[in-house]
Design an enzyme around this catalytic site. Structure first.
Site, PDB file in Angstrom:
ATOM      1  N   TYR A 172     -12.739  -4.078  10.936  1.00 50.65           N
ATOM      2  CA  TYR A 172     -11.499  -3.285  10.937  1.00 50.65           C
ATOM      3  C   TYR A 172     -10.779  -3.408  12.289  1.00 50.65           C
ATOM      4  O   TYR A 172      -9.584  -3.689  12.346  1.00 50.65           O
ATOM      5  CB  TYR A 172     -11.845  -1.824  10.630  1.00 50.65           C
ATOM      6  CG  TYR A 172     -10.646  -0.906  10.468  1.00 50.65           C
ATOM      7  CD1 TYR A 172      -9.908  -0.881   9.285  1.00 50.65           C
ATOM      8  CD2 TYR A 172     -10.257  -0.044  11.492  1.00 50.65           C
ATOM      9  CE1 TYR A 172      -8.816  -0.030   9.131  1.00 50.65           C
ATOM     10  CE2 TYR A 172      -9.180   0.806  11.345  1.00 50.65           C
ATOM     11  CZ  TYR A 172      -8.462   0.817  10.159  1.00 50.65           C
ATOM     12  OH  TYR A 172      -7.377   1.664  10.020  1.00 50.65           O
ATOM     13  N   GLY A 217       0.837  -1.201   0.000  1.00 50.47           N
ATOM     14  CA  GLY A 217       0.000   0.000   0.000  1.00 50.47           C
ATOM     15  C   GLY A 217       0.868   1.245   0.000  1.00 50.47           C
ATOM     16  O   GLY A 217       0.523   2.272   0.579  1.00 50.47           O
ATOM     17  N   ARG A 225      -0.188   5.507  -1.773  1.00 51.06           N
ATOM     18  CA  ARG A 225      -1.050   6.638  -1.405  1.00 51.06           C
ATOM     19  C   ARG A 225      -0.954   6.863   0.103  1.00 51.06           C
ATOM     20  O   ARG A 225      -0.524   5.987   0.843  1.00 51.06           O
ATOM     21  CB  ARG A 225      -2.519   6.328  -1.756  1.00 51.06           C
ATOM     22  CG  ARG A 225      -2.794   6.200  -3.234  1.00 51.06           C
ATOM     23  CD  ARG A 225      -4.272   6.468  -3.535  1.00 51.06           C
ATOM     24  NE  ARG A 225      -5.170   5.679  -2.706  1.00 51.06           N
ATOM     25  CZ  ARG A 225      -5.717   4.522  -3.092  1.00 51.06           C
ATOM     26  NH1 ARG A 225      -5.451   4.026  -4.269  1.00 51.06           N
ATOM     27  NH2 ARG A 225      -6.519   3.873  -2.290  1.00 51.06           N
TER      28      ARG A 225
HETATM   29  N1  LIG Z   1      -5.865   7.214   7.477  1.00 53.44           N
HETATM   30  C1  LIG Z   1      -6.019   6.972   8.756  1.00 53.44           C
HETATM   31  O1  LIG Z   1      -6.595   7.779   9.506  1.00 53.44           O
HETATM   32  C2  LIG Z   1      -5.449   5.715   9.368  1.00 53.44           C
HETATM   33  C3  LIG Z   1      -5.457   5.614  10.758  1.00 53.44           C
HETATM   34  C4  LIG Z   1      -4.947   4.473  11.345  1.00 53.44           C
HETATM   35  C5  LIG Z   1      -4.428   3.459  10.563  1.00 53.44           C
HETATM   36  N2  LIG Z   1      -4.448   3.575   9.217  1.00 53.44           N
HETATM   37  C6  LIG Z   1      -3.899   2.469   8.445  1.00 53.44           C
HETATM   38  O2  LIG Z   1      -2.832   2.919   7.659  1.00 53.44           O
HETATM   39  C7  LIG Z   1      -2.769   2.171   6.444  1.00 53.44           C
HETATM   40  C8  LIG Z   1      -2.786   3.114   5.260  1.00 53.44           C
HETATM   41  O3  LIG Z   1      -3.952   3.891   5.330  1.00 53.44           O
HETATM   42  P1  LIG Z   1      -4.203   5.149   4.379  1.00 53.44           P
HETATM   43  O4  LIG Z   1      -5.123   6.034   5.128  1.00 53.44           O
HETATM   44  O5  LIG Z   1      -2.922   5.679   3.865  1.00 53.44           O
HETATM   45  O6  LIG Z   1      -5.040   4.447   3.207  1.00 53.44           O
HETATM   46  P2  LIG Z   1      -5.281   4.901   1.683  1.00 53.44           P
HETATM   47  O7  LIG Z   1      -4.964   6.334   1.492  1.00 53.44           O
HETATM   48  O8  LIG Z   1      -6.651   4.414   1.381  1.00 53.44           O
HETATM   49  O9  LIG Z   1      -4.197   4.028   0.903  1.00 53.44           O
HETATM   50  C9  LIG Z   1      -4.273   2.642   0.960  1.00 53.44           C
HETATM   51  C10 LIG Z   1      -3.128   2.048   0.196  1.00 53.44           C
HETATM   52  O10 LIG Z   1      -3.231   0.617   0.255  1.00 53.44           O
HETATM   53  C11 LIG Z   1      -3.309   0.092  -1.074  1.00 53.44           C
HETATM   54  N3  LIG Z   1      -4.137  -1.107  -1.040  1.00 53.44           N
HETATM   55  C12 LIG Z   1      -5.438  -1.232  -0.733  1.00 53.44           C
HETATM   56  N4  LIG Z   1      -5.827  -2.503  -0.839  1.00 53.44           N
HETATM   57  C13 LIG Z   1      -4.735  -3.216  -1.225  1.00 53.44           C
HETATM   58  C14 LIG Z   1      -4.498  -4.566  -1.522  1.00 53.44           C
HETATM   59  N5  LIG Z   1      -5.475  -5.500  -1.459  1.00 53.44           N
HETATM   60  N6  LIG Z   1      -3.250  -4.953  -1.896  1.00 53.44           N
HETATM   61  C15 LIG Z   1      -2.264  -4.049  -1.973  1.00 53.44           C
HETATM   62  N7  LIG Z   1      -2.417  -2.749  -1.716  1.00 53.44           N
HETATM   63  C16 LIG Z   1      -3.652  -2.332  -1.355  1.00 53.44           C
HETATM   64  C17 LIG Z   1      -3.882   1.232  -1.907  1.00 53.44           C
HETATM   65  O11 LIG Z   1      -3.555   1.118  -3.289  1.00 53.44           O
HETATM   66  P3  LIG Z   1      -4.509   0.365  -4.347  1.00 53.44           P
HETATM   67  O12 LIG Z   1      -5.925   0.651  -3.933  1.00 53.44           O
HETATM   68  O13 LIG Z   1      -4.122   0.969  -5.645  1.00 53.44           O
HETATM   69  O14 LIG Z   1      -4.159  -1.082  -4.240  1.00 53.44           O
HETATM   70  C18 LIG Z   1      -3.150   2.420  -1.285  1.00 53.44           C
HETATM   71  O15 LIG Z   1      -1.831   2.502  -1.766  1.00 53.44           O
HETATM   72  C19 LIG Z   1      -3.963   1.214   6.490  1.00 53.44           C
HETATM   73  O16 LIG Z   1      -3.539  -0.039   6.971  1.00 53.44           O
HETATM   74  C20 LIG Z   1      -4.900   1.869   7.468  1.00 53.44           C
HETATM   75  O17 LIG Z   1      -5.751   0.947   8.094  1.00 53.44           O
HETATM   76  C21 LIG Z   1      -4.954   4.683   8.589  1.00 53.44           C
END
Ligand SMILES: NC(=O)c1ccc[n+]([C@@H]2O[C@H](COP(=O)([O-])OP(=O)(O)OC[C@H]3O[C@@H](n4cnc5c(N)ncnc54)[C@H](OP(=O)(O)O)[C@@H]3O)[C@@H](O)[C@H]2O)c1
Length: 251
Positions: A157, A14, A17
């Site tokens: 989640y 991931g 992004r």
């Molecule tokens: N944003 C928050 O507030 C927050 C808070 C706590 C934890 N997190 C955690 O941090 C991590 C990143 O979150 P984010 O907010 O940066 O998410 P995001 O902006 O939605 O980005 C998600 C990334 O994961 C990739 N992805 C999704 N499904 C995938 C799959 N099956 N295989 C490979 N890549 C995949 C997406 O690319 P593609 O869709 O092109 O594959 C993208 O690069 C996640 O684990 C999330 O649970 C986020």
């Protein structure tokens, strides 16, 4: 002691992004070669290009972490080509059909969240095991505050993220003293995953007010602790989960 990852290769799932992109570029800034993985080739190409602009190596690989066979073959290719010193299990999802009361959650939504967030991390850890042991490397899981406390309406989640915190501990025990395994638990970060929350004024304010630092994090504020935990500065840290949550879980 320096925060220098020159000569190491970091694989970031991931990594194209939001938090994953910031981590990929953070590792590149610290001198590591970086392979950002996601399902979208154009996004992988863009981040790989940004990595190379920082004077380090990258590779173009697309991967769905829920595809177990593809995980194994992708990690084999990267290991043969660049080696694998750092793995960041960051890919994560929280789709609409996995939100709400248990009754509202579809079987597909539940399976998808567990398959990607937890199953994907386990598959990547397994695929990288021999490389990480060989290189004396390190693995980092990106969980969430939802891995430390409950969050209403986010049952799959929260289950997946608590699973990641547990997986971090069991891998840390199994792989010590060769490989360190740690975890980050971010609070609310301004990425695509939280667009709906941030666009809803009432919800946004309630999250900010619940957060002692009174704001969403910038993705770079999660990348810094990720680089730190992967570096030699954190050489005695393993099995740990670091909350990067603006004080959310301090309440
Ligand atoms: N944003 C928050 O507030 C927050 C808070 C706590 C934890 N997190 C955690 O941090 C991590 C990143 O979150 P984010 O907010 O940066 O998410 P995001 O902006 O939605 O980005 C998600 C990334 O994961 C990739 N992805 C999704 N499904 C995938 C799959 N099956 N295989 C490979 N890549 C995949 C997406 O690319 P593609 O869709 O092109 O594959 C993208 O690069 C996640 O684990 C999330 O649970 C986020």
């Amino acid at each position: 002691m320096e925060l220098d990852l020159t000569g190491r290769t970091a694989v970031v799932t991931g990594g194209t992004r939001g938090i994953g992109r910031a981590i990929s570029l953070g590792f590149a800034d610290a001198g590591a070669d970086v392979v950002p993985l996601s399902r979208t080739e154009s996004d992988v190409e863009a981040v790989a290009e940004a990595v190379r602009e920082r004077g380090v190596e990258s590779r173009i690989e697309t991967l769905d972490v829920a595809d177990r066979e593809a995980v194994a073959s992708t990690f084999d290719r990267i290991a043969d080509d660049l080696g694998v010193d750092v793995v960041v299990n960051n890919a994560g999802i929280n789709p609409e059909d996995a939100l709400g009361t248990p009754e509202a959650v579809s079987d597909e939504g539940y399976d998808q969240v567990l398959d990607v967030n937890l199953g994907g991390a386990f598959a990547c850890a397994r695929a990288a095991e021999s490389s990480l042991k060989e290189s004396g490397g390190t693995l980092l899981n990106v969980a969430s505050v939802g891995g430390l406390v409950g969050l209403p309406r986010q049952h799959p989640y929260v289950a997946s993220k608590h699973g990641l915190v547990g997986l971090t501990k069991s891998l840390a025990l199994d792989w010590a003293p060769d490989v360190r395994v740690n975890c980050l638990a971010p609070g609310y970060v301004a990425t695509e995953l939280t667009t709906d929350l941030r666009e809803n004024e009432e919800l946004r304010r309630s999250i900010e007010e619940r957060t002692p630092l009174d704001r969403f994090a910038d993705p770079d504020e999660v990348a810094g602790p990720a680089v730190f935990l992967a570096s030699d500065l954190a050489s005695y840290a393993t099995g740990a989960t670091l909350a990067v949550d603006g004080g959310w879980t301090a309440r």
